[in-house]
Design a protein around this motif. Sequence first.
Motif, short mmCIF file in Angstrom:
data_model
loop_
_atom_site.label_atom_id
_atom_site.label_comp_id
_atom_site.label_asym_id
_atom_site.label_seq_id
_atom_site.Cartn_x
_atom_site.Cartn_y
_atom_site.Cartn_z
N GLY B 178 0.78 -1.22 0.00
CA GLY B 178 0.00 0.00 0.00
C GLY B 178 0.82 1.27 0.00
O GLY B 178 0.28 2.37 0.11
N LEU B 179 2.13 1.16 -0.12
CA LEU B 179 2.95 2.36 -0.19
C LEU B 179 2.76 2.98 -1.56
O LEU B 179 2.88 2.30 -2.58
CB LEU B 179 4.42 1.98 0.01
N VAL B 180 2.44 4.26 -1.58
CA VAL B 180 2.20 4.91 -2.86
C VAL B 180 3.40 5.77 -3.21
O VAL B 180 3.79 6.66 -2.47
CB VAL B 180 0.92 5.77 -2.80
N LEU B 181 4.02 5.45 -4.34
CA LEU B 181 5.25 6.15 -4.72
C LEU B 181 4.96 7.23 -5.75
O LEU B 181 5.68 7.41 -6.71
CB LEU B 181 6.26 5.16 -5.30
N THR B 182 3.88 7.96 -5.53
CA THR B 182 3.63 9.09 -6.42
C THR B 182 3.43 10.31 -5.55
O THR B 182 3.43 10.22 -4.33
CB THR B 182 2.37 8.85 -7.27
N GLY B 183 3.22 11.46 -6.19
CA GLY B 183 3.04 12.68 -5.42
C GLY B 183 4.26 13.55 -5.50
O GLY B 183 5.12 13.36 -6.37
N GLY B 184 4.35 14.53 -4.61
CA GLY B 184 5.42 15.52 -4.66
C GLY B 184 6.76 14.91 -4.34
O GLY B 184 6.86 13.78 -3.87
N ALA B 185 7.81 15.68 -4.61
CA ALA B 185 9.17 15.19 -4.42
C ALA B 185 9.41 14.81 -2.96
O ALA B 185 10.02 13.78 -2.66
CB ALA B 185 10.16 16.26 -4.86
N LEU B 186 8.93 15.64 -2.05
CA LEU B 186 9.17 15.39 -0.63
C LEU B 186 8.49 14.09 -0.20
O LEU B 186 9.07 13.25 0.48
CB LEU B 186 8.66 16.57 0.20
N ARG B 187 7.25 13.94 -0.64
CA ARG B 187 6.48 12.74 -0.31
C ARG B 187 7.20 11.50 -0.85
O ARG B 187 7.32 10.49 -0.17
CB ARG B 187 5.10 12.88 -0.94
#
Lengths: 630, 269
Positions: B178-187
């Motif tokens: 369930g780890l989501v590897l999208t989104g902002g750089a920091l995230r």
Amino acid sequence: MADGPYIIEIRDFTYRYPPAEPGGAPVTALDGITLDIAAGECLGVTGTAGSGKSTLCLALNGLVPHATGGTVRGEVRVGGWSTKEVPVPRLATRVGMVFQDPESNLVGLTVEDEVAFGPENLGVPREEIAARVAWALEAVGMASARRRPAAQLSGGQKQRVAIAAVLAMRPQVLVLDEPTAQLDPTGKEEVAAAIAALRRERGADLTVVLVEQDAELLARLADRVVVLDAGRIVLSGTTREIFTRVDHLAALGVFAPQVAEVTARLSAALGADLAALTPEEAAPALRARLRKPGHPERSQERAEPFVGDNPVPGDESLNAADRRGAAGEPVLTASEHDAAAPEPLVVVEGVHYRYGGSVPALRGVDLTLAPGEFVALLGVNGSGKTTLAKHLNGLLRPDAGRVLVAGRDTRQHPPGELARVVGYVFQNPDHQIFQPTVAAEVASGPRNLGARGADLAERVDEALARFGLTDLRDRHPMLLGRAARRRVALAAVYATRPRLLVLDEPTGGLDRRDTAELMATLEALVAEGTTVLLITHDLRLAATHARRVVVMWDGRVVADGPPEAILADAERLAAAGLRPAPVTRLSLDLADAGMLPALTVESFCEAFLRRASGGAACPAGGRTGEGREP
Amino acid sequence: MSAAGFDLYVPGDSWLHRVDARVKLAFVVGALALLLVWSNLALFVVALGLIHLALASAGVPGARLARVWRTLAPFLLLIVLLWPLFNRGGTPVLLEAGPLRITGRALLGGVAAALRIAALSFVFVLWLSTTDQRQIVRGFVRLGLPFGLGMALTIALRFIPTFAGVFQTVSDAQQARGLVLTGGALRRARAMIPILIAALVTVLRLSEQLGWTLEARAFGAPVPRTTLHDLAMRPVDWLLLVLVAGGAGVLLWLSLTAGLGRGLLWPVV
């Protein structure tokens, strides 16, 4: 065999590892071991996980205690050298060591350089090195690969090169620490054949210490077996003496060869000595029993259609399956499953996939999984099992065709989202453990998916309890043993409450007890409605637990149907690089005496006794816990 | 996990493959010196042409070379486009609009700078695609690098793909939970932390075992080491070494004293 001269003498050897955590107590790994190993013999060592097998190996070449630290009492002598006094590089000329993980056995050179590396370090003259390399590679059947980079070889080839690399140092003792544990059936067979050939060639000049959980392999190769438990030797004797004590082994949590279990039970039921370790050895006596006067051979029409608990299709249906299999068709197609099954959970349609756009890994796969199915996915390495499994949670997306997970197309949903439906337990538990405590580890999946507060706490507690981790909840997962780390990894995935649980080779390196526990948990999950897809090389596991077997070969599904139809079909399995389990081979071998194919020890015994003596029950054939095959 | 992404080596047995690793190292050093001293368009084109001829004669597939060009293309294009903005001198003026002034000379200067980068890159491609990593390490060891360091380098090179594989697997395992590897750089960076931890632990476990393997193969035994295959300079290697060293030396001397290749448009202007 065991009466000297002894190449290895171990006297009251006790070893304690330094504490794993600061301030912790030292861990006793070996406790008063006394053992003599004769020159030229093959000694098998077995025991549960954590019984001290690997530590014993390390003690033989001095890595215990030179490289590991810790405290030692007693003595290990190899050819008269005390391992306490002689440094490891020098001991390496007497004791060659091959580890379990093919990746860590190779330094990273071409095959030829890899094999030359040891002699080079020892300052052997060049011409002599060349001769040794040629000989060692020949001895393990890898001469044709001498210029290839070792990194490009298969697991079985890597292990053979690792054996050649230690052989080139001309050791008197070859120590193999579960050399086939991470290999598929093909690789296992390659390594076993290489060891057998070496022993024939070197005779008394080469002593082999073979640590294995695989009882079939030990039965085939070892002259003598010792069983370790909690750092002590609890059983010691000839291979036959040890493996015929099946009840004792079961109590110790150690595997016995399947055929040994069968013959022990039959011996007890019939009051005769039928003890044997391999199908070949067992067949003549059993055949004679089946053909004994007074028990005339029954015709096929009258054969009981049911063997044990598993309904076995009559010969007609087997033949029907054969006819379709011969045409390369799956035994049951996806649509046939659909007809009987409820709304499918996963639908794989015509999926093609190439790694890096070049190597085809899947070539048109169709598969449907229904809720509550227990499916075993079989196939040799490189057949596409893991590639297919990674399509089920969107880690890989098809080049052509589509995968629907609970109605969602994996191309439109990231793996992190599909994780709500599909839980995937990776082969190596270390790849998915990263939190400082077991409880935090288990919590991280549900938290990723949005669980918070009481809901999260409840899920974590339930998962910990289910996998027997409640007492370990505050421990650091990385400091636990391998079986416990595997339980943590499984609990962490389970806590996300997936409807489909995919497990990639979950029993590799697990002993009998841990394997039985794991399988019991999976059975319970299936009973609650979870779908389980078990990727395995172990046909025994598939036979005992799965309700459906899918076999892959070369990127395609080549068989899909009930275990009874597939796991006893030697020809079809052979076409996929697999071989029926020993008990099944034995039953097939006895077909001429009227035996029906049997998949498990229980079903074999029942069928045999029914035929041989008109219905006596098979003793100790309980369906739960220890008595059952894991 | 394929090693192809990290290893340019193209297995083969061509004349270039057979040249001693030390001679190829001498060529790399000489070629780098010349390419850095020169700023001449024509010489860069000639150098690139010769290197491509050599690569072709060594059986390095054209597709491989095309891939290198594709990888370089964005950088080269950027250099060609930006160079004139910062070099406003020279003639003829092709475009003048306010502060923007683009001259023909600056444009050619940009092309030359890009070609120099390409030529430098292809010098390394020539070296690495015809010399396997062990030969390179062996060459360094024969030139005085301690064997232990050479071995460490070999192991490091061999384990790059392994580590990359571990990283990929760990990343997959985390996403599967369930780890989501999208989104902002920091995230994304934060999400990478658990992956790095698990990958590191796996790698440490592997390294410990590897250390044992080395010891069990008598690595570090207190005897003089021998070798099955040593680098041996054949007569043709010596000849090539003389040609490479002599040629590079003469060209360098001409460049520094007589200005060979120092001008952008020599020999035209």
